[in-house]
Design a protein around this motif. Structure first.
Motif, PDB file in Angstrom:
ATOM      1  N   MET A 198       0.824  -1.194   0.000  1.00 11.16           N
ATOM      2  CA  MET A 198       0.000   0.000   0.000  1.00 11.16           C
ATOM      3  C   MET A 198       0.861   1.248   0.000  1.00 11.16           C
ATOM      4  O   MET A 198       0.572   2.198  -0.690  1.00 11.16           O
ATOM      5  N   GLU A 199       1.959   1.227   0.779  1.00  5.53           N
ATOM      6  CA  GLU A 199       2.819   2.397   0.830  1.00  5.53           C
ATOM      7  C   GLU A 199       3.411   2.722  -0.527  1.00  5.53           C
ATOM      8  O   GLU A 199       3.561   3.883  -0.876  1.00  5.53           O
ATOM      9  N   SER A 200       3.750   1.705  -1.306  1.00  5.21           N
ATOM     10  CA  SER A 200       4.354   1.966  -2.606  1.00  5.21           C
ATOM     11  C   SER A 200       3.364   2.662  -3.540  1.00  5.21           C
ATOM     12  O   SER A 200       3.769   3.510  -4.325  1.00  5.21           O
ATOM     13  N   LYS A 201       2.069   2.339  -3.462  1.00  6.62           N
ATOM     14  CA  LYS A 201       1.073   3.020  -4.286  1.00  6.62           C
ATOM     15  C   LYS A 201       0.950   4.482  -3.883  1.00  6.62           C
ATOM     16  O   LYS A 201       0.875   5.352  -4.721  1.00  6.62           O
ATOM     17  N   VAL A 202       0.930   4.734  -2.598  1.00  2.00           N
ATOM     18  CA  VAL A 202       0.842   6.118  -2.115  1.00  2.00           C
ATOM     19  C   VAL A 202       2.082   6.883  -2.549  1.00  2.00           C
ATOM     20  O   VAL A 202       2.012   8.002  -3.042  1.00  2.00           O
ATOM     21  N   SER A 203       3.242   6.304  -2.420  1.00  2.00           N
ATOM     22  CA  SER A 203       4.478   6.963  -2.803  1.00  2.00           C
ATOM     23  C   SER A 203       4.507   7.233  -4.306  1.00  2.00           C
ATOM     24  O   SER A 203       4.939   8.298  -4.737  1.00  2.00           O
ATOM     25  N   LEU A 204       4.065   6.286  -5.096  1.00  3.32           N
ATOM     26  CA  LEU A 204       4.034   6.474  -6.538  1.00  3.32           C
ATOM     27  C   LEU A 204       3.053   7.584  -6.915  1.00  3.32           C
ATOM     28  O   LEU A 204       3.363   8.437  -7.758  1.00  3.32           O
ATOM     29  N   ARG A 205       1.898   7.610  -6.258  1.00  2.00           N
ATOM     30  CA  ARG A 205       0.926   8.676  -6.519  1.00  2.00           C
ATOM     31  C   ARG A 205       1.517  10.030  -6.153  1.00  2.00           C
ATOM     32  O   ARG A 205       1.393  11.003  -6.880  1.00  2.00           O
ATOM     33  N   GLU A 206       2.192  10.090  -5.010  1.00  2.00           N
ATOM     34  CA  GLU A 206       2.812  11.343  -4.585  1.00  2.00           C
ATOM     35  C   GLU A 206       3.910  11.772  -5.546  1.00  2.00           C
ATOM     36  O   GLU A 206       4.044  12.959  -5.849  1.00  2.00           O
ATOM     37  N   LEU A 207       4.675  10.834  -6.054  1.00  2.00           N
ATOM     38  CA  LEU A 207       5.709  11.158  -7.043  1.00  2.00           C
ATOM     39  C   LEU A 207       5.092  11.687  -8.330  1.00  2.00           C
ATOM     40  O   LEU A 207       5.579  12.672  -8.902  1.00  2.00           O
ATOM     41  N   ASN A 208       4.037  11.035  -8.781  1.00  2.00           N
ATOM     42  CA  ASN A 208       3.354  11.496  -9.992  1.00  2.00           C
ATOM     43  C   ASN A 208       2.757  12.891  -9.808  1.00  2.00           C
ATOM     44  O   ASN A 208       2.833  13.733 -10.699  1.00  2.00           O
ATOM     45  N   ALA A 262       3.818  15.180  -7.685  1.00  2.00           N
ATOM     46  CA  ALA A 262       4.938  16.129  -7.609  1.00  2.00           C
ATOM     47  C   ALA A 262       5.468  16.440  -9.008  1.00  2.00           C
ATOM     48  O   ALA A 262       5.792  17.595  -9.318  1.00  2.00           O
ATOM     49  N   ALA A 263       5.535  15.439  -9.865  1.00  4.72           N
ATOM     50  CA  ALA A 263       6.007  15.661 -11.239  1.00  4.72           C
ATOM     51  C   ALA A 263       5.012  16.504 -12.035  1.00  4.72           C
ATOM     52  O   ALA A 263       5.406  17.283 -12.910  1.00  4.72           O
ATOM     53  N   ALA A 264       3.741  16.361 -11.729  1.00  3.64           N
ATOM     54  CA  ALA A 264       2.703  17.094 -12.458  1.00  3.64           C
ATOM     55  C   ALA A 264       2.530  18.522 -11.951  1.00  3.64           C
ATOM     56  O   ALA A 264       2.033  19.382 -12.674  1.00  3.64           O
ATOM     57  N   ARG A 265       2.952  18.779 -10.713  1.00  2.86           N
ATOM     58  CA  ARG A 265       2.715  20.091 -10.095  1.00  2.86           C
ATOM     59  C   ARG A 265       3.142  21.288 -10.940  1.00  2.86           C
ATOM     60  O   ARG A 265       2.401  22.257 -11.030  1.00  2.86           O
ATOM     61  N   PRO A 266       4.330  21.290 -11.550  1.00  3.49           N
ATOM     62  CA  PRO A 266       4.703  22.465 -12.352  1.00  3.49           C
ATOM     63  C   PRO A 266       3.727  22.750 -13.497  1.00  3.49           C
ATOM     64  O   PRO A 266       3.633  23.873 -13.965  1.00  3.49           O
ATOM     65  N   PHE A 267       3.006  21.741 -13.935  1.00  2.00           N
ATOM     66  CA  PHE A 267       2.078  21.908 -15.041  1.00  2.00           C
ATOM     67  C   PHE A 267       0.673  22.276 -14.585  1.00  2.00           C
ATOM     68  O   PHE A 267      -0.084  22.886 -15.334  1.00  2.00           O
ATOM     69  N   ILE A 268       0.313  21.868 -13.373  1.00  2.92           N
ATOM     70  CA  ILE A 268      -1.070  22.085 -12.933  1.00  2.92           C
ATOM     71  C   ILE A 268      -1.210  23.157 -11.857  1.00  2.92           C
ATOM     72  O   ILE A 268      -2.320  23.598 -11.590  1.00  2.92           O
ATOM     73  N   GLU A 269      -0.103  23.560 -11.259  1.00  3.03           N
ATOM     74  CA  GLU A 269      -0.149  24.597 -10.234  1.00  3.03           C
ATOM     75  C   GLU A 269       0.782  25.729 -10.644  1.00  3.03           C
ATOM     76  O   GLU A 269       1.919  25.803 -10.200  1.00  3.03           O
ATOM     77  N   TYR A 270       0.301  26.572 -11.484  1.00  2.25           N
ATOM     78  CA  TYR A 270       1.101  27.693 -11.970  1.00  2.25           C
ATOM     79  C   TYR A 270       0.218  28.926 -11.974  1.00  2.25           C
ATOM     80  O   TYR A 270      -1.004  28.816 -11.995  1.00  2.25           O
ATOM     81  N   PRO A 271       0.824  30.102 -11.967  1.00  4.21           N
ATOM     82  CA  PRO A 271      -0.024  31.301 -12.010  1.00  4.21           C
ATOM     83  C   PRO A 271      -0.699  31.396 -13.376  1.00  4.21           C
ATOM     84  O   PRO A 271      -0.044  31.231 -14.401  1.00  4.21           O
ATOM     85  N   PRO A 272      -1.991  31.611 -13.403  1.00  5.10           N
ATOM     86  CA  PRO A 272      -2.649  31.724 -14.710  1.00  5.10           C
ATOM     87  C   PRO A 272      -2.124  32.938 -15.467  1.00  5.10           C
ATOM     88  O   PRO A 272      -1.669  33.915 -14.866  1.00  5.10           O
ATOM     89  N   THR A 273      -2.147  32.836 -16.768  1.00 14.40           N
ATOM     90  CA  THR A 273      -1.723  33.978 -17.565  1.00 14.40           C
ATOM     91  C   THR A 273      -2.682  35.132 -17.301  1.00 14.40           C
ATOM     92  O   THR A 273      -3.849  34.923 -16.984  1.00 14.40           O
ATOM     93  N   PRO A 274      -2.201  36.373 -17.419  1.00 12.13           N
ATOM     94  CA  PRO A 274      -3.075  37.525 -17.191  1.00 12.13           C
ATOM     95  C   PRO A 274      -4.237  37.537 -18.189  1.00 12.13           C
ATOM     96  O   PRO A 274      -4.145  36.960 -19.273  1.00 12.13           O
TER      97      PRO A 274
END
Length: 151
Positions: free
Chosen positions: A1-11, A13-25
């Motif tokens: 179970m821990e490995s699934k949670v860790s993999l989800r957290e890694l995914n 974290a990798a996606a964060r720069p694409f989904i959590e950014y300031p919207p364009t003006p």
């Protein structure tokens, strides 16, 4: 179970720069529409033999866009690599590229069949609309799909 949670957290974290950014003006689509309209103006000026005006408009358009992207990258704090983008984001980028290609084709056809002023106006409207649709509809939907998948 821990490995699934860790993999989800890694995914996530990798996606964060694409989904959590300031919207364009709010004015960003108009900036891009104006950039492409300025390029159209420069091309028409060059075709009329006004080389200095053509180069001046090209330089002004490129400088304006460069200043914006430098500011936006500093505001964002990153410029993520597409090779690391989630599949949903890569699909959104491909759709944006297809939309830009259609916009370019449409403006070239209008430029060949219409007076320069009409071609410049159509260029502005088509690119502004295309970028607005991507920035306000397509990309947010892709981000929502990534968040949903990784929730």
């Amino acid at each position: 179970m821990e490995s699934k949670v860790s993999l989800r957290e890694l995914n996530l974290a990798a996606a964060r720069p694409f989904i959590e950014y300031p919207p364009t003006p709010w004015w960003y689509p108009g900036l891009i529409g104006g950039y492409f309209a300025a390029i159209a103006v420069a091309l028409f000026q060059g075709a009329d033999g006004h080389i200095v005006a053509e180069l001046s408009v090209f330089a002004g358009a490129a400088l304006t866009l460069g200043v914006f992207f430098r500011w936006y990258r500093a505001r964002w704090g990153t410029w993520p690599q597409m090779s690391e983008a989630p599949a949903e984001i890569r699909r959104a980028y491909r759709l944006a590229f297809a939309g830009a290609s259609v916009a370019l084709l449409l403006t070239v056809v209008v430029a060949l069949l219409s007076p320069p002023l009409a071609a410049v106006a159509v260029t502005f409207v088509v690119f502004t609309t295309s970028v607005w649709a991507y920035e306000r509809r397509v990309y947010p939907a892709a981000c929502a799909a990534v968040r949903s998948r990784l929730a």
